[in-house]
Design an enzyme around this catalytic site. Structure first.
Site, short mmCIF file in Angstrom:
data_model
loop_
_atom_site.label_atom_id
_atom_site.label_comp_id
_atom_site.label_asym_id
_atom_site.label_seq_id
_atom_site.Cartn_x
_atom_site.Cartn_y
_atom_site.Cartn_z
N ASP A 180 6.77 10.27 -29.93
CA ASP A 180 7.65 9.15 -30.45
C ASP A 180 7.49 9.08 -32.05
O ASP A 180 6.54 9.54 -32.54
CB ASP A 180 7.20 7.66 -30.19
CG ASP A 180 8.05 6.60 -30.23
OD1 ASP A 180 9.34 6.98 -30.76
OD2 ASP A 180 8.00 5.55 -29.61
N LYS A 185 7.00 -5.86 -34.32
CA LYS A 185 7.36 -4.26 -34.30
C LYS A 185 8.77 -4.14 -34.58
O LYS A 185 9.35 -3.31 -35.16
CB LYS A 185 6.75 -3.68 -33.06
CG LYS A 185 7.02 -2.25 -33.22
CD LYS A 185 6.46 -1.51 -31.86
CE LYS A 185 7.16 -0.15 -32.00
NZ LYS A 185 6.63 0.68 -30.85
N ASP A 227 14.67 8.80 -31.43
CA ASP A 227 13.61 9.53 -32.23
C ASP A 227 12.41 9.59 -31.15
O ASP A 227 11.32 9.94 -31.73
CB ASP A 227 13.24 8.80 -33.51
CG ASP A 227 12.63 7.20 -32.98
OD1 ASP A 227 12.82 6.68 -32.23
OD2 ASP A 227 11.69 6.75 -33.70
#
Length: 498
Positions: free
Chosen positions: A249, A318, A465
């Protein structure tokens, strides 16, 4: 992309496909990955679903599990009636939400069950920025933890020398327990918890249920089951044929691109664009800064800050940190944080909205303090777009030659309209340009990685991503991913854009 009375605003119509062959090749590469179903995980999810679900494991419960509606009678006082009316409204909304989630789970599990013995593919499409998405909307690898846990590569590969190590590191990554530890320490941690891993695999619903404490419980359980199979494999572990996808990641990928564009050394170090023995975790860094601010405010008597003591965790903010770089508004950020606070049973729910307002303002302030170079580039992109869109929509070409045009317009009034009935929506054009430009770079990097992986004979799948491959090929994919990021950012991207 159709703009009424402007004809088709489709830049691809006027550009030869020879300008962006790599983009189309990458799209085909992503679509060509074959999948199969992880049957033990599918069967377990169906079992829980049929047994009235489990909110902790994100398996929806039927509406029948909700408490009955409170009854309002004529002899009640008006104050009690008003209270019960509010409760009824809340329960009605809860009922609708629960039913919607139950239907979604039923449909998703039905699709998975239909393909339980089959090999299948996810054809991909692109949006106007070049970002790729699987076409099947209800069941794909971009889905939730529940869906991802059900997916395996149809093609298996031997683990090889380091594949098993990468699988164990992947397991620890999924738990979220060792964010600040090196890969060596994560591997050692996996060895120390082998008893819990095997117990989770053997007795997922009756054992110690260690897997349920993870950030991604279902993917963790699937990984536990794979490790249990390898541990009990009769032959050499390196020869074990593994179908399990291992993820790598990006560390807040949007900030990585901004740091590289601005040659921002401090920013680059905070998002792991610099080699360290221990990984940096930008989310935890921001959490520490937010917690420091909360403590100061709590000491000064701020009741909201006092109520949030012990609740400012990485998971709560987050998503806001991650999407700030993509232009999330303060209102959107409040909704994100509010959703996270609602999921914490111990947090007083009557303070959830007020606390989300406080946390949003504090998080935004801390991010501005940490990433000044990013803010400068964002401001330049926003101002450029504002000036351009007074006459035309903003358009640019990605590093792979893919033309992008922002399709945001608004209707002109009769007084303004002479020839065209629509003009660029300046507000949307300027606010969307920074995130859209970064998304187009992010997509270009992913496509370059996919093409070089294909040439190296490595299976490659992306969730934007987050890159997936076989355990034996993680080291190769990591090398290609870094090489292509550096190669892309060696180009004068901002100069070309300017």
């Amino acid at each position: 992309r159709k703009g009424p009375d402007l004809g088709y605003i489709d830049v691809l119509k006027t550009v030869s496909e020879k300008q962006y062959p790599a983009v189309l090749d990458s799209l085909n590469t992503l679509s060509a990955c074959a999948w199969k179903m992880n049957q033990p995980i599918l069967d377990l999810q169906i079992e829980i679903f049929n047994n009235k679900g489990d909110a902790r494991l994100k398996v929806a419960s039927p509406v029948s599990e909700l408490p009955p509606m409170p009854v309002i009678t004529e002899d009640m006082e008006s104050k009690d009636k008003a209270l019960l009316y509010r409760q009824r409204m809340y329960l009605q909304q809860q009922k609708q939400d629960t039913y919607s989630l139950w239907c979604t789970d039923l449909y998703r599990l039905s699709i998975a069950n239909k393909f339980r013995d089959e090999m299948f593919w996810f054809p991909h499409s692109m949006d106007f920025r070049g970002r790729t998405y699987p076409l099947p909307p209800h069941f794909n690898h971009l889905g939730s933890d529940n869906v991802r846990s059900m997916l395996l590569f149809a093609k298996g590969k031997p683990l090889g020398k380091y594949g098993y190590d990468w699988l164990k590191i992947h397991l620890v990554n999924l738990t979220g327990f060792k964010k600040r530890c090196s890969n060596t320490e994560r591997l050692e941690h996996a060895h120390t918890i082998m008893k819990e891993i095997l117990d989770s695999a053997d007795r997922p619903l009756t054992g110690c249920k260690w897997w349920q404490t993870s950030d991604e419980p279902w993917q963790t359980l699937a990984c536990c089951m794979e490790i249990a199979k390898i541990e009990r494999f009769d032959g050499n572990k390196e020869d074990y044929i593994c179908h399990f996808p291992v993820h790598q990641d990006g560390s807040c990928n949007g900030l990585q691109h901004y740091a590289a564009l601005g040659r921002d050394q401090a920013g680059a170090e905070s998002v792991n664009l610099h080699p360290f023995d221990y990984p940096k975790d930008v989310y935890s860094d921001v959490v520490e800064l937010v917690e420091k601010t909360r403590r100061r405010d709590a000491e000064q008597g701020n009741e909201t800050a006092q109520a949030l003591e012990g609740f400012i965790k990485r998971k709560v903010i987050k998503q806001t940190i991650m999407t700030t770089v993509y232009g999330v508004t303060k209102f959107g950020a409040k909704l994100q944080i509010h959703r996270q606070l609602k999921d914490i049973a111990e947090f007083p729910q009557d303070l959830a909205w007020k606390a989300s307002l406080y946390l949003t303002d504090t998080t935004f302030s801390c991010l501005r303090e940490m990433f000044t170079a990013t803010k400068d580039i964002q401001d330049w992109l926003t101002e450029s777009a504002r000036l351009i869109s007074t006459g035309t929509p903003v358009e640019w070409v990605t590093p792979l030659g893919f033309p992008v045009l922002q399709p945001y317009f608004k209707r002109l009034s009769k007084a303004e309209s002479k020839h065209d009935k629509f003009k660029p929506n300046i507000m949307k054009q300027k606010n969307a340009f920074p995130p859209n430009y970064i998304h187009s770079l992010d997509s270009s990097h992913m496509m370059l990685t996919s093409l070089y992986c294909m040439h190296a004979g490595v299976t490659f799948v992306s969730v934007h991503d987050c890159y997936w491959t076989h355990a034996c090929d993680v080291s190769i994919m990591n090398k290609i991913c870094r090489e292509q990021f550096v190669n892309m950012h060696k180009q004068p991207l901002l100069e070309d854009l300017s």
